[in-house]
Design an enzyme around this catalytic site. Structure first.
Site, PDB file in Angstrom:
ATOM      1  CG  HIS A   1      -2.090  -1.001   1.160  1.00  8.13           C
ATOM      2  ND1 HIS A   1      -3.075  -0.422   0.550  1.00  8.13           N
ATOM      3  CD2 HIS A   1      -2.431  -2.126   2.047  1.00  8.13           C
ATOM      4  CE1 HIS A   1      -3.986  -1.535   0.654  1.00  8.13           C
ATOM      5  NE2 HIS A   1      -3.754  -2.164   1.429  1.00  8.13           N
TER       6      HIS A   1
ATOM      7  NE  ARG B   1      -1.450  -5.686 -15.377  1.00  6.48           N
ATOM      8  CZ  ARG B   1      -0.662  -4.789 -15.162  1.00  6.48           C
ATOM      9  NH1 ARG B   1      -0.999  -3.431 -15.461  1.00  6.48           N
ATOM     10  NH2 ARG B   1       0.788  -5.237 -14.833  1.00  6.48           N
TER      11      ARG B   1
ATOM     12  NE  ARG C   1      -2.675  -9.614 -18.710  1.00  2.00           N
ATOM     13  CZ  ARG C   1      -1.938  -9.323 -17.688  1.00  2.00           C
ATOM     14  NH1 ARG C   1      -0.852  -9.371 -17.647  1.00  2.00           N
ATOM     15  NH2 ARG C   1      -2.880  -8.850 -16.716  1.00  2.00           N
TER      16      ARG C   1
ATOM     17  CD  GLU D   1       2.956 -12.660 -17.854  1.00  4.23           C
ATOM     18  OE1 GLU D   1       2.767 -11.724 -17.027  1.00  4.23           O
ATOM     19  OE2 GLU D   1       2.179 -13.508 -18.121  1.00  4.23           O
TER      20      GLU D   1
ATOM     21  CG  ASN E   1       5.285  -6.670 -13.077  1.00  6.92           C
ATOM     22  OD1 ASN E   1       6.242  -5.850 -13.118  1.00  6.92           O
ATOM     23  ND2 ASN E   1       3.980  -6.066 -13.495  1.00  6.92           N
ATOM     24  CG  ASP E   2       3.706 -12.697 -13.405  1.00  2.00           C
ATOM     25  OD1 ASP E   2       3.661 -13.043 -11.961  1.00  2.00           O
ATOM     26  OD2 ASP E   2       2.695 -12.347 -14.062  1.00  2.00           O
TER      27      ASP E   2
ATOM     28  NE  ARG F   1       3.223  -9.654  -9.491  1.00  2.00           N
ATOM     29  CZ  ARG F   1       2.550  -9.570 -10.688  1.00  2.00           C
ATOM     30  NH1 ARG F   1       2.604 -10.251 -11.658  1.00  2.00           N
ATOM     31  NH2 ARG F   1       1.992  -8.290 -11.057  1.00  2.00           N
TER      32      ARG F   1
ATOM     33  CB  CYS G   1       3.757  -4.616 -21.003  1.00  2.13           C
ATOM     34  SG  CYS G   1       3.487  -6.405 -20.844  1.00  2.13           S
TER      35      CYS G   1
HETATM   36  C1  PEP Z   1       3.805  -8.768 -15.696  1.00  3.71           C
HETATM   37  O1  PEP Z   1       3.828  -9.949 -15.068  1.00  3.71           O
HETATM   38  O2  PEP Z   1       4.758  -8.095 -15.754  1.00  3.71           O
HETATM   39  C2  PEP Z   1       2.733  -8.084 -16.228  1.00  3.71           C
HETATM   40  C3  PEP Z   1       2.609  -7.503 -16.961  1.00  3.71           C
HETATM   41  O3  PEP Z   1       1.587  -8.661 -16.116  1.00  3.71           O
HETATM   42  P1  PEP Z   1       0.894  -8.597 -14.495  1.00  3.71           P
HETATM   43  O4  PEP Z   1       1.627  -7.594 -13.734  1.00  3.71           O
HETATM   44  O5  PEP Z   1      -0.608  -8.086 -14.670  1.00  3.71           O
HETATM   45  O6  PEP Z   1       0.908 -10.009 -13.982  1.00  3.71           O
HETATM   46 MG    MG Z   2       1.924 -10.921 -15.366  1.00  2.95          MG
END
Ligand code: PEP
Ligand code: MG
Length: 568
Positions: free
Chosen positions: A200, A297, A333, A422, A445-446, A456, A493
């Site tokens: 947060h 998304r 996506r 990912e 991110n993934d 994560r 992305c």
């Molecule tokens: C990612 O995993 O980097 C991504 C863009 O998708 P999300 O954050 O929605 O899992």
């Molecule tokens: Mg992802």
């Protein structure tokens, strides 16, 4: 140069702590530490002369007062802050917590403070077991627990100091309701010893534009009134900065706008696209001058529904988003359900490891028609709006999955079909995947989560799931080279694209587009304009040669002196 745990000294000889920068900007000031949380009350039993019913009633009263106080503060706050306080108020009024605590007083004669502690622990454990978004709510429960206990013990609620001058707030971790109450006229920057990029605090700090560094354990040594300089982009906290550094931090940074074309110093075009999840995001992207949408998304819109919307409803939704989006491609996506985005109408059964389970494209093993219907709606909306729509599948692990998705998209009439990279397997085999698909987009991110095997959502592991880690960059480099060999676009992305210094590295590793929250576009554009493609490649080489994420980030940033001039 230090490892992720140890402080080092900057080029002025000042001690420098390292964490993760989650909200960019430079700010300096004296440290003020947050009042600590309440300590765990001992498991004591009520003496016989105390009436258990009265004690249980005290819990109800203190919980009701806490809820009322939080509601009142929610009504005075706005935006995300108000939402966080309202959630905390709901928890304080939640019968699972209060009845549970009262029952412990009745059945085990526990003192009220201990009963609330145990009941909150049970509720938090249940939420953690649910994983994803719900697991993050455990922090709200601890926060409410501490407030009720402080009231029971007649102590001030744990939380923010209220000095009457500007300061840098330090905390081990901040409760969501504390973050919601930050006095932005006084708090110049935030440092958390713990916490993660998705906490947060990170989200609220970004929303308020307060520089913030999280996951900086060595900052626990800072004392009240130590003067520090926080760099929320670099993730550093410099102790006793020089007068020059302080003057630099105090300079007003001119408001930046985006010209509408992402371009390197050598003229190479790097389209800067926006990550959005609904029509409001599409409008924000258009306003920011984004060159298209690099990630729509789709699941966030579905998350609030209890049954699958009809193809017609989905089509209307997509038409609305496409209509409001900026000109340029719109990369949609396919539904990324499961794990941290559980969907009520797509149950997966109990999974021991949801992040490694039924999520993303794998969900079509259980519900193949859901994807088909979504593609049908996307194709219909594209037909109606004439938008340049591309589609991609999340969490592709094998060539077979990639081919299946591309075939399904083409069958729906969507010619531009791609995959998200990912999963490390997809990065390693990107050449074959890109021979079968029209494009790829790297979800950092993934990809960081899976490359480093670090959840994560776990703040305590945020130093591991860091896209600056050279192991993650190796995978991105492999995917970038595959894109060049197959002459297919490979974009990025994930959140990494919004980090201006990392954006340069990503371009050097072969990213042909960068997609990010619209707010980040002007900063990323400003930094890209300072480097040529050859320099970006050189900086990518510097990052790849580093031994860990902190070293990669520091080595690259140290070579980009113009970053501080840009206030980044
Ligand atoms: C990612 O995993 O980097 C991504 C863009 O998708 P999300 O954050 O929605 O899992
Ligand atoms: Mg992802």
């Amino acid at each position: 140069m230090g490892s992720s745990k140890e402080p080092d000294t900057d080029r002025h000889g000042c001690p420098r702590h390292h964490g993760i920068g989650v909200s960019p900007g430079l700010a300096a000031g004296p440290v003020k530490r947050v009042f600590p949380r309440v300590r765990e009350p001992r498991a004591r039993f009520l003496p016989p002369e105390r009436n258990v019913a009265d004690e249980a009633e005290r819990i109800r009263q203190c919980a009701a007062d806490t809820a009322q106080n939080l509601e009142l503060r929610a009504s005075l706050a706005s935006g995300q802050g108000a939402e966080v306080l309202a959630t905390a108020a709901q928890i304080a009024a939640d019968p699972t917590l209060i009845d549970g605590a009262c029952e412990l007083v009745h059945t085990r004669s526990l003192v009220p403070a201990r009963a609330v502690w145990e009941a909150a622990g049970m509720l938090a454990d249940q939420l953690k077991d649910m994983g994803g978004y719900m697991a993050e709510r455990a922090l709200d429960v601890y926060d409410v627990r501490d407030r009720i206990i402080a009231r029971l013990l007649g102590r001030p609620a744990p939380g923010l100091p209220t000095p009457d001058r500007e300061h840098v707030l330090w905390a081990r971790d901040l409760a969501p309701s504390d973050t919601a109450q930050l006095d932005i006229t006084k708090v110049k920057a935030i440092i958390l010893a713990e916490g993660g990029p998705t906490s947060h605090t990170a989200i609220v700090a970004r929303e308020l534009g307060i520089p913030a560094v999280v996951a900086a354990p060595t900052t626990a040594k800072l004392r009240d009134d130590d003067v520090v300089l926080v760099n929320g982009a670099a993730g550093t906290v410099t102790v006793s900065p020089t007068a020059d550094q302080l003057a630099h931090a105090a300079r007003p940074i001119p408001e930046r706008t985006f010209s509408g074309r992402g371009q390197l110093a050598c003229g190479t075009h790097i389209p800067l696209l926006a990550n959005i999840s609904d029509a409001a995001g599409a409008s924000a992207a258009a306003e920011a001058g984004a060159e298209g949408i690099g990630l729509l998304r789709t699941e966030l819109w579905f998350l609030g529904t209890t049954s699958e919307p009809s193809v017609e409803e989905q089509t209307r939704h997509f038409v609305d988003v496409f209509d409001k989006a900026p000109a340029g491609r719109i990369v949609v996506r396919a539904l990324d359900a499961g794990s941290d985005k559980p969907m009520a109408y797509l149950p997966t059964g109990t999974e021991a490891n949801p992040a490694l389970g039924m999520r993303g494209y794998r969900m079509s093993r259980l519900y193949p028609d859901v994807l088909a219907r979504q593609l049908e709606a996307i194709a219909a909306a594209r037909q109606e709006t004439g938008a340049d729509v591309w589609v991609m599948a999340p969490m592709i692990s094998t060539l077979e999955e990639c081919e299946e998705f591309v075939t399904a998209a083409h069958a729906a009439g969507l010619e531009q079909a791609g995959l998200m990279i990912e999963v490390p397997a997809a990065a390693l085999r990107a050449g074959q995947m890109l021979a079968a698909a029209q494009f790829a987009s790297i979800g950092t991110n993934d990809l960081s989560q899976y490359a480093m095997a670090a959840d994560r959502l776990q703040g305590a592991l945020a130093d591991l799931s860091d896209p600056w880690h050279p192991a993650v960059l190796d995978l991105i480099s492999t995917a970038g080279k595959a894109g060049a060999q197959q002459a297919r676009p490979v974009g990025v992305c994930g959140e990494a694209a919004a980090d201006p210094a990392l954006a340069v590295v990503l371009v050097g590793l072969g990213a042909s587009t960068l997609s990010m929250t619209p707010r980040a576009i002007p900063d990323v554009a400003a930094v890209l304009a300072h480097v040529s493609l050859a320099q970006a490649r050189e900086l990518a080489g510097v990052a790849l040669a580093a031994t860990d994420a902190v070293q990669a980030r520091t080595a690259v940033r140290d070579r980009m002196e113009f970053l501080t001039d840009l206030g980044l």
